[in-house]
Design a protein around this motif. Structure first.
Motif, PDB file in Angstrom:
ATOM      1  N   GLY A   7       0.810  -1.213   0.000  1.00  0.00           N
ATOM      2  CA  GLY A   7       0.000   0.000   0.000  1.00  0.00           C
ATOM      3  C   GLY A   7       0.838   1.255   0.000  1.00  0.00           C
ATOM      4  O   GLY A   7       2.075   1.203  -0.070  1.00  0.00           O
ATOM      5  N   GLN A   8       0.168   2.366   0.117  1.00  0.00           N
ATOM      6  CA  GLN A   8       0.836   3.670   0.045  1.00  0.00           C
ATOM      7  C   GLN A   8       1.868   3.840   1.142  1.00  0.00           C
ATOM      8  O   GLN A   8       2.914   4.456   0.931  1.00  0.00           O
ATOM      9  CB  GLN A   8      -0.215   4.773   0.129  1.00  0.00           C
ATOM     10  CG  GLN A   8       0.317   6.165  -0.159  1.00  0.00           C
ATOM     11  CD  GLN A   8      -0.794   7.181  -0.267  1.00  0.00           C
ATOM     12  OE1 GLN A   8      -1.919   6.921   0.143  1.00  0.00           O
ATOM     13  NE2 GLN A   8      -0.493   8.335  -0.830  1.00  0.00           N
ATOM     14  N   THR A   9       1.591   3.315   2.329  1.00  0.00           N
ATOM     15  CA  THR A   9       2.549   3.406   3.438  1.00  0.00           C
ATOM     16  C   THR A   9       3.291   2.097   3.649  1.00  0.00           C
ATOM     17  O   THR A   9       3.957   1.918   4.667  1.00  0.00           O
ATOM     18  CB  THR A   9       1.831   3.814   4.741  1.00  0.00           C
ATOM     19  OG1 THR A   9       0.766   2.887   5.003  1.00  0.00           O
ATOM     20  CG2 THR A   9       1.253   5.214   4.630  1.00  0.00           C
ATOM     21  N   THR A  45       5.211  -1.246  -2.646  1.00  0.00           N
ATOM     22  CA  THR A  45       4.538  -1.221  -3.939  1.00  0.00           C
ATOM     23  C   THR A  45       4.929  -2.462  -4.715  1.00  0.00           C
ATOM     24  O   THR A  45       6.110  -2.772  -4.849  1.00  0.00           O
ATOM     25  CB  THR A  45       4.936   0.033  -4.731  1.00  0.00           C
ATOM     26  OG1 THR A  45       4.545   1.194  -3.998  1.00  0.00           O
ATOM     27  CG2 THR A  45       4.255   0.054  -6.084  1.00  0.00           C
ATOM     28  N   GLN A 101      -5.621   3.549  -0.194  1.00  0.00           N
ATOM     29  CA  GLN A 101      -4.310   3.353   0.416  1.00  0.00           C
ATOM     30  C   GLN A 101      -3.695   2.034  -0.060  1.00  0.00           C
ATOM     31  O   GLN A 101      -2.499   1.954  -0.333  1.00  0.00           O
ATOM     32  CB  GLN A 101      -4.441   3.360   1.951  1.00  0.00           C
ATOM     33  CG  GLN A 101      -3.155   3.641   2.711  1.00  0.00           C
ATOM     34  CD  GLN A 101      -2.271   2.423   2.890  1.00  0.00           C
ATOM     35  OE1 GLN A 101      -2.688   1.294   2.699  1.00  0.00           O
ATOM     36  NE2 GLN A 101      -1.012   2.668   3.247  1.00  0.00           N
ATOM     37  N   ALA A 120      -3.015   1.937  -4.097  1.00  0.00           N
ATOM     38  CA  ALA A 120      -1.809   2.649  -4.528  1.00  0.00           C
ATOM     39  C   ALA A 120      -0.598   1.737  -4.576  1.00  0.00           C
ATOM     40  O   ALA A 120       0.362   2.011  -5.298  1.00  0.00           O
ATOM     41  CB  ALA A 120      -1.541   3.831  -3.603  1.00  0.00           C
ATOM     42  N   GLY A 121      -0.630   0.642  -3.820  1.00  0.00           N
ATOM     43  CA  GLY A 121       0.520  -0.252  -3.758  1.00  0.00           C
ATOM     44  C   GLY A 121       0.455  -1.448  -4.676  1.00  0.00           C
ATOM     45  O   GLY A 121       1.442  -2.179  -4.801  1.00  0.00           O
TER      46      GLY A 121
END
Length: 320
Positions: free
Chosen positions: A249-251, A254, A270, A273-274
């Motif tokens: 995810g974004q945090t 990826t 969230q 995005a990954g």
């Protein structure tokens, strides 16, 4: 034909798959010149040459291992000065993107991150990126200086194209900033026997719907039957059900595998995005209105506790 610098991601000379993908992409826009930093260049030269490296610029110094990324930036800047390349390609890992950003600033050049494809253009390499939850593909080029481009793993299949791969010594002068941050300790990652999450061709991820750490055994069993890596959503990681090192995810991390299986994951932005650049996405969720189905190539509406074991059994039966 112009030369293209390819930063070699390796572990003590053992070249990692994203580098071979970069060499394949580099051949579309020029002659690949591999930059190998640290020990093992002699051993790595064979596989680099097999995948198209016309030359291997090698430098070995304790600074590459004892300090953070600045010594590698110094070396790539020296390589760029020596070669005057058409582009510099770097794997799109966390470290790779930091190296690329610092290098672009050092060279006074433009930077493109997370490219998923490259092609030759009249005014320099064109980079394709997948954006806005894979709803759009952008095509960009750097208009100032030497293009510095990071490429996501699994963006291309490595292709053999034997070349000379002559090893040449790269002279590097380290600046004051190179030794500003020292690595004081390293802890080896515990091996699971599964492929690395960011490099895996297949990823099976579990989310909030897994409903407990003990139930991730279902996700692991399916992953093992497919020879896949295991991922997890932020909700699952925050709940303590799976280690943060596996968060997609974004945090988190990826990924861009050939196949991504999302079990019990709602599909919040969230998480999307990954994994949005995965080639084929399969979603398993009992909520037929879950956002993940908007992104999925194949959707299975149902209880993961019924579907995942049945899928695992079917995969094992076909393999048998």
């Amino acid at each position: 034909m112009a030369e293209v610098l390819v930063y070699v991601d390796h572990l003590e000379g053992d070249v990692r798959k994203p580098t071979l993908e970069l060499l394949t992409l580099a051949r579309r826009v020029g002659d690949p010149v591999a930059v190998h930093l640290g020990p093992g260049a002699g051993n790595a030269a064979g596989v680099l040459a097999e995948h198209g490296a016309v030359r291997v610029l090698a430098a070995d110094a304790p600074e590459f291992a004892d300090y953070l990324v600045v010594p590698k930036v110094d070396a790539l800047a020296a390589a760029a000065a020596a070669v005057s390349p058409a582009a510099v390609l770097i794997p799109s890992s966390a470290e790779g993107k930091e190296i690329a950003a610092r290098l672009a600033l050092r060279l006074g050049s433009g930077l493109i991150t997370d490219a998923v494809d490259l092609e030759a253009g009249d005014d320099g390499p064109l980079a394709h990126q997948s954006v806005f939850a894979a709803a759009f593909t952008t095509t960009s080029r750097v208009t100032q200086g030497t293009p510095v481009i990071t490429v996501k793993p699994n963006s291309a299949a490595p292709e053999a194209a034997p070349a000379a791969g002559t090893v040449e010594e790269l002279a590097v002068s380290f600046g004051e900033a190179a030794t500003a941050t020292r690595v004081v300790e390293r802890s080896p990652r515990e091996s699971t026997g599964r492929p690395d999450l960011t490099e895996a061709a297949i990823v099976v991820s579990g989310g909030r719907g897994v409903n407990g750490s003990e139930n991730f055994a279902l996700i692991e069993a399916l992953a093992d039957s497919l020879g896949a890596a295991v991922g997890a959503s932020r909700a699952a990681v925050d709940a303590g059900w799976y280690p943060h090192s596996h968060q997609v995810g974004q945090t988190g991390k990826t990924v861009s595998p050939q196949l991504y299986v999302a079990a019990g994951i709602s599909g919040a932005i969230q998480h999307r995005a990954g994994m949005q650049t995965s080639k084929t996405i399969v979603a398993i969720n009992k909520d037929n209105e879950a956002p993940i189905f908007e992104l999925a190539d194949y959707g299975v509406v149902g209880d993961l506790f019924d579907i995942v074991p049945a899928l695992t059994d079917e995969v094992q039966a076909r393999k048998g």
